[in-house]
Design a protein around this motif. Structure first.
Motif, PDB file in Angstrom:
ATOM      1  N   LEU A  20     -16.943  18.649  -0.814  1.00 11.29           N
ATOM      2  CA  LEU A  20     -16.458  19.281   0.413  1.00 11.29           C
ATOM      3  C   LEU A  20     -14.932  19.327   0.465  1.00 11.29           C
ATOM      4  CD1 LEU A  20     -18.935  17.955   3.107  1.00 11.29           C
ATOM      5  CD2 LEU A  20     -18.871  20.197   2.028  1.00 11.29           C
ATOM      6  N   CYS A  21     -14.291  18.534  -0.349  1.00  3.41           N
ATOM      7  CA  CYS A  21     -12.832  18.593  -0.428  1.00  3.41           C
ATOM      8  C   CYS A  21     -12.374  19.952  -0.946  1.00  3.41           C
ATOM      9  CB  CYS A  21     -12.311  17.493  -1.335  1.00  3.41           C
ATOM     10  SG  CYS A  21     -12.646  15.848  -0.720  1.00  3.41           S
ATOM     11  N   CYS A  23     -13.545  22.727  -0.003  1.00  2.00           N
ATOM     12  CA  CYS A  23     -13.870  23.729   1.009  1.00  2.00           C
ATOM     13  C   CYS A  23     -12.654  24.171   1.818  1.00  2.00           C
ATOM     14  CB  CYS A  23     -14.933  23.185   1.966  1.00  2.00           C
ATOM     15  SG  CYS A  23     -16.529  22.951   1.200  1.00  2.00           S
ATOM     16  N   ASP A  24     -11.468  23.842   1.367  1.00  2.00           N
ATOM     17  CA  ASP A  24     -10.269  24.138   2.145  1.00  2.00           C
ATOM     18  C   ASP A  24     -10.055  25.632   2.327  1.00  2.00           C
ATOM     19  OD1 ASP A  24      -7.961  23.452   3.553  1.00  2.00           O
ATOM     20  OD2 ASP A  24      -6.719  23.695   1.756  1.00  2.00           O
ATOM     21  N   MET A  26     -12.315  28.016   2.290  1.00  4.84           N
ATOM     22  CA  MET A  26     -13.514  28.726   2.731  1.00  4.84           C
ATOM     23  C   MET A  26     -13.432  29.072   4.208  1.00  4.84           C
ATOM     24  SD  MET A  26     -16.683  26.651   1.132  1.00  4.84           S
ATOM     25  CE  MET A  26     -17.176  26.836  -0.548  1.00  4.84           C
ATOM     26  N   THR A  27     -14.174  30.114   4.566  1.00  5.48           N
ATOM     27  CA  THR A  27     -14.310  30.419   5.982  1.00  5.48           C
ATOM     28  C   THR A  27     -15.264  29.403   6.596  1.00  5.48           C
ATOM     29  OG1 THR A  27     -16.226  31.871   5.696  1.00  5.48           O
ATOM     30  CG2 THR A  27     -14.032  32.884   5.525  1.00  5.48           C
ATOM     31  N   ARG A  28     -15.326  29.369   7.897  1.00  4.09           N
ATOM     32  CA  ARG A  28     -16.214  28.430   8.590  1.00  4.09           C
ATOM     33  C   ARG A  28     -17.669  28.689   8.213  1.00  4.09           C
ATOM     34  NH1 ARG A  28     -16.370  25.241  13.415  1.00  4.09           N
ATOM     35  NH2 ARG A  28     -18.455  25.311  14.334  1.00  4.09           N
ATOM     36  N   GLN A  30     -18.886  30.066   5.426  1.00  4.35           N
ATOM     37  CA  GLN A  30     -19.127  29.649   4.044  1.00  4.35           C
ATOM     38  C   GLN A  30     -19.238  28.128   3.948  1.00  4.35           C
ATOM     39  OE1 GLN A  30     -15.686  31.449   2.282  1.00  4.35           O
ATOM     40  NE2 GLN A  30     -16.844  33.171   1.454  1.00  4.35           N
ATOM     41  N   ARG A  31     -18.371  27.432   4.676  1.00  4.23           N
ATOM     42  CA  ARG A  31     -18.406  25.980   4.665  1.00  4.23           C
ATOM     43  C   ARG A  31     -19.717  25.462   5.266  1.00  4.23           C
ATOM     44  NH1 ARG A  31     -14.697  24.227   8.548  1.00  4.23           N
ATOM     45  NH2 ARG A  31     -16.505  23.874   9.839  1.00  4.23           N
ATOM     46  N   ASP A  32     -20.156  26.045   6.378  1.00  2.00           N
ATOM     47  CA  ASP A  32     -21.417  25.629   6.995  1.00  2.00           C
ATOM     48  C   ASP A  32     -22.599  25.895   6.079  1.00  2.00           C
ATOM     49  OD1 ASP A  32     -20.020  24.798   9.209  1.00  2.00           O
ATOM     50  OD2 ASP A  32     -20.544  26.519  10.447  1.00  2.00           O
ATOM     51  N   ALA A  34     -22.502  25.920   2.740  1.00  2.06           N
ATOM     52  CA  ALA A  34     -22.440  24.921   1.665  1.00  2.06           C
ATOM     53  C   ALA A  34     -22.899  23.554   2.149  1.00  2.06           C
ATOM     54  CB  ALA A  34     -21.019  24.838   1.115  1.00  2.06           C
ATOM     55  N   ILE A  35     -22.481  23.175   3.335  1.00  3.78           N
ATOM     56  CA  ILE A  35     -22.896  21.887   3.885  1.00  3.78           C
ATOM     57  C   ILE A  35     -24.399  21.877   4.122  1.00  3.78           C
ATOM     58  CG2 ILE A  35     -22.737  20.385   5.911  1.00  3.78           C
ATOM     59  CD1 ILE A  35     -19.763  21.231   6.084  1.00  3.78           C
TER      60      ILE A  35
END
Length: 70
Positions: A20-21, A23-24, A26-28, A30-32, A34-35
């Motif tokens: 997750l480091c 993910c800087d 990424m858009t919100r 895309q991050r959601d 991936a999580i």
């Protein structure tokens, strides 16, 4: 065997948190996604204990994470 599964699930969770480091940029959404995929994959591994359940959990988690991030 259960302790091996628990250690495997813990390793997956640690890998997801460490990744997750990255993910800087990424858009919100895309991050959601991936999580969600990471958490779903870990949950699938713990619940089902097979590769198919891990992939299914990752797919379901990714879809849920994508929709939550709208």
């Amino acid at each position: 065997m259960k302790s091996i599964r628990k250690m495997g699930a813990l390793a997956v969770i640690v890998a997801v948190v460490a990744s997750l480091c990255a993910c800087d940029g990424m858009t919100r959404r895309q991050r959601d996604t991936a999580i969600g995929a990471g958490v779903g994959g870990a949950a699938g591994a713990v619940i089902g204990g097979s590769a198919l359940s891990t992939l299914g959990g990752a797919a379901a988690g990714g879809i849920i994470g994508n929709q939550v991030g709208k």
